[in-house]
Write a protein that holds these residues in place. Structure first.
Motif, PDB file in Angstrom:
ATOM      1  N   THR A 193      -1.000  -7.446   1.503  1.00 49.00           N
ATOM      2  CA  THR A 193      -1.570  -6.241   0.931  1.00 49.00           C
ATOM      3  C   THR A 193      -2.419  -6.635  -0.276  1.00 49.00           C
ATOM      4  O   THR A 193      -2.280  -7.746  -0.810  1.00 49.00           O
ATOM      5  CB  THR A 193      -0.468  -5.274   0.488  1.00 49.00           C
ATOM      6  OG1 THR A 193       0.270  -5.884  -0.578  1.00 49.00           O
ATOM      7  CG2 THR A 193       0.477  -4.948   1.649  1.00 49.00           C
ATOM      8  N   PRO A 194      -3.306  -5.755  -0.749  1.00 53.94           N
ATOM      9  CA  PRO A 194      -4.096  -6.086  -1.954  1.00 53.94           C
ATOM     10  C   PRO A 194      -3.223  -6.479  -3.142  1.00 53.94           C
ATOM     11  O   PRO A 194      -3.555  -7.403  -3.882  1.00 53.94           O
ATOM     12  CB  PRO A 194      -4.875  -4.799  -2.223  1.00 53.94           C
ATOM     13  CG  PRO A 194      -5.031  -4.177  -0.870  1.00 53.94           C
ATOM     14  CD  PRO A 194      -3.751  -4.488  -0.145  1.00 53.94           C
ATOM     15  N   ARG A 195      -2.106  -5.812  -3.307  1.00 52.08           N
ATOM     16  CA  ARG A 195      -1.214  -6.145  -4.426  1.00 52.08           C
ATOM     17  C   ARG A 195      -0.603  -7.539  -4.246  1.00 52.08           C
ATOM     18  O   ARG A 195      -0.496  -8.298  -5.207  1.00 52.08           O
ATOM     19  CB  ARG A 195      -0.106  -5.095  -4.521  1.00 52.08           C
ATOM     20  CG  ARG A 195       0.857  -5.317  -5.684  1.00 52.08           C
ATOM     21  CD  ARG A 195       1.886  -4.210  -5.757  1.00 52.08           C
ATOM     22  NE  ARG A 195       2.803  -4.421  -6.875  1.00 52.08           N
ATOM     23  CZ  ARG A 195       3.799  -3.608  -7.182  1.00 52.08           C
ATOM     24  NH1 ARG A 195       3.992  -2.503  -6.463  1.00 52.08           N
ATOM     25  NH2 ARG A 195       4.599  -3.865  -8.188  1.00 52.08           N
ATOM     26  N   GLU A 196      -0.210  -7.880  -3.014  1.00 50.67           N
ATOM     27  CA  GLU A 196       0.363  -9.198  -2.751  1.00 50.67           C
ATOM     28  C   GLU A 196      -0.679 -10.296  -2.936  1.00 50.67           C
ATOM     29  O   GLU A 196      -0.377 -11.369  -3.463  1.00 50.67           O
ATOM     30  CB  GLU A 196       0.939  -9.234  -1.335  1.00 50.67           C
ATOM     31  CG  GLU A 196       2.199  -8.383  -1.169  1.00 50.67           C
ATOM     32  CD  GLU A 196       2.583  -8.189   0.282  1.00 50.67           C
ATOM     33  OE1 GLU A 196       3.725  -7.779   0.537  1.00 50.67           O
ATOM     34  OE2 GLU A 196       1.726  -8.423   1.172  1.00 50.67           O
ATOM     35  N   ARG A 197      -1.913 -10.025  -2.505  1.00 50.41           N
ATOM     36  CA  ARG A 197      -2.977 -11.006  -2.710  1.00 50.41           C
ATOM     37  C   ARG A 197      -3.218 -11.230  -4.198  1.00 50.41           C
ATOM     38  O   ARG A 197      -3.421 -12.364  -4.640  1.00 50.41           O
ATOM     39  CB  ARG A 197      -4.270 -10.558  -2.029  1.00 50.41           C
ATOM     40  CG  ARG A 197      -4.248 -10.655  -0.517  1.00 50.41           C
ATOM     41  CD  ARG A 197      -5.654 -10.721   0.053  1.00 50.41           C
ATOM     42  NE  ARG A 197      -6.499  -9.624  -0.396  1.00 50.41           N
ATOM     43  CZ  ARG A 197      -6.571  -8.434   0.192  1.00 50.41           C
ATOM     44  NH1 ARG A 197      -5.848  -8.185   1.275  1.00 50.41           N
ATOM     45  NH2 ARG A 197      -7.361  -7.483  -0.288  1.00 50.41           N
TER      46      ARG A 197
END
Length: 507
Positions: free
Chosen positions: A176-180
């Motif tokens: 996800t964008p947050r994980e990236r």
């Protein structure tokens, strides 16, 4: 055949039995192939062979870097900082290099080697050994592939689809964008820490340790960083069913499982009878060599015994002390032949700390796991296994016994865990050649070709600006800036023409 043997320096500086067992395995493989080996380790190798010279640095164990982090309670209350491995890795390498036994080897100008095989453990301080002895360098890493070890021979992998080893929860690709963002931040922060350690912690040690050795050989000290990233080969103690799935450069090779002897050693007769009679299956419980089961809180140990008392299975617990009043189905051992137990047909589950060596052996034998990760890469290893359906993760909390009981019930009643573990075993064992033969092949290739330059990535020779096309970006920006100025001038010129035409019409 004697003349074909090579002279190889193998150095494993980490003060841990699990790391040393991997070094021992490589030394055995090299000796059996007819090579002469000089082995630097903190634990003695019980081998009598005229071709083996053992450099004993066991006195370095007196300063145990893990001593303050053994307690699982402390690890839970005070987690280790993200950069702790860099500090420990540099300290282990420094202790080994400054040890009188290794210094004696370095100060001998007539000593030579055809290859240096060094364990990489978050430090490049061992890399200049190859420069001192004027031979190729091969790195060995005891964990799974990730960006930091990959950059020793290539460039860091992208945080957009590969996780850092210190991630406490491994996301599933695509991130996800947050994980990236989290993986990108980890890599950026640790890259800054690596720069600091390389230039301000390790560089002074490099000058001190290697300066005299190079002078005795009539050579000047090269730039430290150029030697750190001058490895010809990187051997990874992992395999695709265990670690991250990512593309590798040609000089990075998986050798996970090389320590497994086939055929394996038989169990002691009395112990074999215990496993043979376990008709309801065997649960094997071991927390490895760094964190001991005896370090669990007393209440947790007592509740675990109560949980095991209520099971139909036979439980074998690697426990470092004697405990009274244990049930008949529980067997406590100070030392246990882990691999032989795991590969016994009656073994159903392994309860482990999540060290990669234990996961390799569980995967080889096709046994699902229940893991209690505590530090280091254990969270990373366990989460990858759980994501592939090969086991369950149980965090160390006050209700650990209850969670263990629930996990045992889930794994022993849901056959999917056993099926996935057996599939991993099939993948792990299905190789074109035995892993020891493969390991020897690549090491000999590096020696025969003086560093296997045909396998090395060209990215290592590029400066930072060219590697990431920053010079082209600057040129493009300058061109765009120039074009914007030209367009602006044209617009001004056109406006002036329009103004003159308008003035003429008004007149």
């Amino acid at each position: 055949s004697v003349c074909l043997g090579a002279k190889i320096l193998v150095i494993f500086p980490v003060n841990a039995r699990s790391h040393t067992s991997l070094g021992d395995s490589i030394v055995h493989t090299l000796l059996e192939a007819g090579h002469e080996v000089t082995y630097v380790s903190t634990y003695a190798l019980n081998v009598t062979d005229s071709r083996l010279q053992f450099v004993d640095i066991s006195s370095a164990r007196e300063d145990d870097l893990y001593k303050s982090h053994l307690s699982p309670v402390k690890l839970k209350e005070i987690p280790l900082p993200l950069h702790y491995a860099l500090n420990i890795g540099s300290s282990y390498a420094q202790q080994a290099l400054q040890h009188p036994a290794l210094q004696q080897l370095l100060q001998d100008p007539y000593e030579h080697f055809d290859l240096v095989l060094a364990e990489w453990f978050y430090s490049g301080l061992l890399a200049p050994l190859a420069a001192v002895f004027d031979c190729p360098l091969a790195w060995y890493y005891s964990g799974d592939i990730f960006w930091q070890v990959l950059q020793m021979v290539h460039e860091p992998s992208s945080p957009a689809y590969t996780a850092d080893l210190r991630s406490f929860n491994i996301p599933v690709v695509p991130f996800t964008p947050r994980e990236r963002a989290h993986q990108w931040w980890l890599q950026l922060y640790l890259a800054a820490c690596i720069y600091y350690f390389t230039h301000y912690v390790e560089k002074p040690v490099y000058d001190e340790v290697y300066g005299t050795a190079m002078n005795l050989r009539g050579r000047m000290l090269p730039e430290y960083e150029s030697l750190v990233y001058n490895g010809s080969l990187l051997l990874i103690n992992s395999h695709p069913p265990l670690g991250q799935s990512m593309s590798l450069p040609q000089n990075v090779k998986y050798v996970g499982g090389h320590h497994i002897d086939v055929p394996m050693k038989p169990l002691p007769k009395d112990f074999e009878r215990v496993l043979d009679k376990a008709r309801n299956g065997v649960i094997f419980f071991s927390m490895g060599s760094i964190v001991r089961s005896t370090d669990f809180p007393e209440s947790v140990k007592e509740q675990l015994v109560d949980v095991f008392r209520g099971l139909d299975q036979t439980v074998i617990w690697k426990f470092e002390e004697r405990m009274d009043d244990i049930p008949r189905n529980l067997h406590m051992l100070e030392w246990a032949p882990q691999l032989s137990i795991l590969c016994h047909p009656n073994t159903a589950v392994m309860i482990t700390h999540g060290g990669l060596l234990s996961l390799i052996e569980a995967a080889y034998c096709g046994v699902p796991i229940i893991a209690i990760p505590l530090f280091g890469d254990q969270f990373f290893n366990v989460d990858l296994t759980v994501a592939r359906g090969g086991g369950l993760r149980v965090d160390f909390t006050d209700d650990l016994p209850l969670k263990i009981s629930e996990a045992i019930h889930e794994i022993t009643t849901n056959l999917s865990y056993s099926r996935n573990a057996k599939l991993a075993s099939t993948i792990f064992k299905r190789r074109t050649t035995p892993v020891q033969t493969d390991l020897l092949h690549w090491l000999l290739l590096v020696m025969d070709t003086r560093g296997a330059p045909h396998l090395r990535s060209p990215v290592q020779h590029l400066p930072f600006t060219e590697k990431y096309c920053l010079d082209l970006c600057v040129i493009v920006l300058l061109v765009l800036w120039f074009l914007s100025k030209v367009v602006k001038l044209i617009k001004i010129h056109l406006r002036s023409i329009d103004f003159e035409d308008t003035s003429k019409k008004d007149q």
